[in-house]
Design a protein around this motif. Structure first.
Motif, PDB file in Angstrom:
ATOM      1  N   GLY A  17      77.232  29.200  32.204  1.00 57.98           N
ATOM      2  CA  GLY A  17      76.591  28.219  33.062  1.00 57.98           C
ATOM      3  C   GLY A  17      75.617  27.382  32.263  1.00 57.98           C
ATOM      4  N   GLU A  18      75.026  26.415  32.935  1.00 50.03           N
ATOM      5  CA  GLU A  18      74.056  25.544  32.275  1.00 50.03           C
ATOM      6  C   GLU A  18      72.695  26.217  32.231  1.00 50.03           C
ATOM      7  N   LEU A  19      72.102  26.224  31.052  1.00 52.01           N
ATOM      8  CA  LEU A  19      70.773  26.808  30.884  1.00 52.01           C
ATOM      9  C   LEU A  19      69.702  25.786  31.238  1.00 52.01           C
ATOM     10  N   ASP A  20      68.613  26.285  31.798  1.00 57.17           N
ATOM     11  CA  ASP A  20      67.461  25.448  32.127  1.00 57.17           C
ATOM     12  C   ASP A  20      66.722  25.044  30.855  1.00 57.17           C
ATOM     13  N   ASP A  21      66.608  25.985  29.938  1.00 58.15           N
ATOM     14  CA  ASP A  21      65.851  25.810  28.700  1.00 58.15           C
ATOM     15  C   ASP A  21      66.670  26.481  27.592  1.00 58.15           C
ATOM     16  N   LEU A  22      66.903  25.792  26.517  1.00 57.29           N
ATOM     17  CA  LEU A  22      67.745  26.334  25.447  1.00 57.29           C
ATOM     18  C   LEU A  22      67.136  27.531  24.725  1.00 57.29           C
ATOM     19  N   THR A  23      65.859  27.785  24.929  1.00 56.33           N
ATOM     20  CA  THR A  23      65.217  28.919  24.267  1.00 56.33           C
ATOM     21  C   THR A  23      65.246  30.184  25.125  1.00 56.33           C
ATOM     22  N   LYS A  24      65.769  30.081  26.356  1.00 51.16           N
ATOM     23  CA  LYS A  24      65.805  31.223  27.276  1.00 51.16           C
ATOM     24  C   LYS A  24      67.189  31.344  27.910  1.00 51.16           C
ATOM     25  N   VAL A  25      67.476  32.495  28.453  1.00 50.80           N
ATOM     26  CA  VAL A  25      68.715  32.677  29.195  1.00 50.80           C
ATOM     27  C   VAL A  25      68.370  32.661  30.682  1.00 50.80           C
ATOM     28  N   ASP A  29      71.423  26.624  37.883  1.00 52.41           N
ATOM     29  CA  ASP A  29      71.893  26.840  39.253  1.00 52.41           C
ATOM     30  C   ASP A  29      72.835  28.044  39.272  1.00 52.41           C
ATOM     31  N   LEU A  30      72.360  29.151  39.824  1.00 53.57           N
ATOM     32  CA  LEU A  30      73.166  30.374  39.859  1.00 53.57           C
ATOM     33  C   LEU A  30      74.436  30.206  40.694  1.00 53.57           C
ATOM     34  N   ASN A  31      74.420  29.273  41.626  1.00 50.55           N
ATOM     35  CA  ASN A  31      75.612  29.021  42.443  1.00 50.55           C
ATOM     36  C   ASN A  31      76.720  28.332  41.663  1.00 50.55           C
ATOM     37  N   LYS A  32      76.388  27.806  40.488  1.00 48.87           N
ATOM     38  CA  LYS A  32      77.387  27.102  39.680  1.00 48.87           C
ATOM     39  C   LYS A  32      77.820  27.894  38.441  1.00 48.87           C
ATOM     40  N   LEU A  33      77.532  29.203  38.422  1.00 47.89           N
ATOM     41  CA  LEU A  33      77.989  30.014  37.293  1.00 47.89           C
ATOM     42  C   LEU A  33      79.511  30.020  37.254  1.00 47.89           C
ATOM     43  N   ASP A  34      80.051  29.960  36.067  1.00 47.91           N
ATOM     44  CA  ASP A  34      81.498  29.977  35.871  1.00 47.91           C
ATOM     45  C   ASP A  34      81.905  31.386  35.444  1.00 47.91           C
ATOM     46  N   ALA A  60      75.163  20.486  25.594  1.00 49.70           N
ATOM     47  CA  ALA A  60      74.316  21.390  24.805  1.00 49.70           C
ATOM     48  C   ALA A  60      73.689  22.498  25.642  1.00 49.70           C
ATOM     49  N   HIS A  61      73.554  22.295  26.939  1.00 50.78           N
ATOM     50  CA  HIS A  61      72.924  23.292  27.806  1.00 50.78           C
ATOM     51  C   HIS A  61      73.902  24.328  28.350  1.00 50.78           C
ATOM     52  N   MET A  62      75.186  24.097  28.173  1.00 48.16           N
ATOM     53  CA  MET A  62      76.192  25.029  28.690  1.00 48.16           C
ATOM     54  C   MET A  62      76.395  26.168  27.701  1.00 48.16           C
ATOM     55  N   ARG A  63      76.319  27.403  28.209  1.00 49.14           N
ATOM     56  CA  ARG A  63      76.497  28.589  27.366  1.00 49.14           C
ATOM     57  C   ARG A  63      77.417  29.583  28.063  1.00 49.14           C
TER      58      ARG A  63
END
Length: 77
Positions: A17-25, A29-34, A60-63
């Protein structure tokens, strides 16, 4: 056991999913987790992870992550 009976089943979950901040996991939006899927071994999970990571390389925010579910199910092993 697997169908062949000679190899131990080691389940792995691949999700991202998309991270809010690249330094944290922490996800935006938890509803959009893949949830990519649950795989019978690390090699198969890694193949799925690589495919998803490559598809989202422009964001870049997708992990994507691999979770060793077998370790959570049997922590004593």
């Amino acid at each position: 056991m697997t169908d062949s009976g000679d190899k131990k089943q080691l389940l792995h979950l691949v999700f991202g999913g998309e991270l809010d901040d690249l330094t944290k996991v922490e996800f935006r939006d938890l509803n959009k987790l893949d949830i990519v899927g649950i795989f019978p071994d690390y090699a198969t999970a890694l193949t799925a992870w690589k495919a998803k990571a490559q598809q989202t390389v422009d964001n870049a925010h997708m992990r994507y992550f691999i979770v060793h579910m077998h370790r959570l199910l049997n922590p004593a092993e």
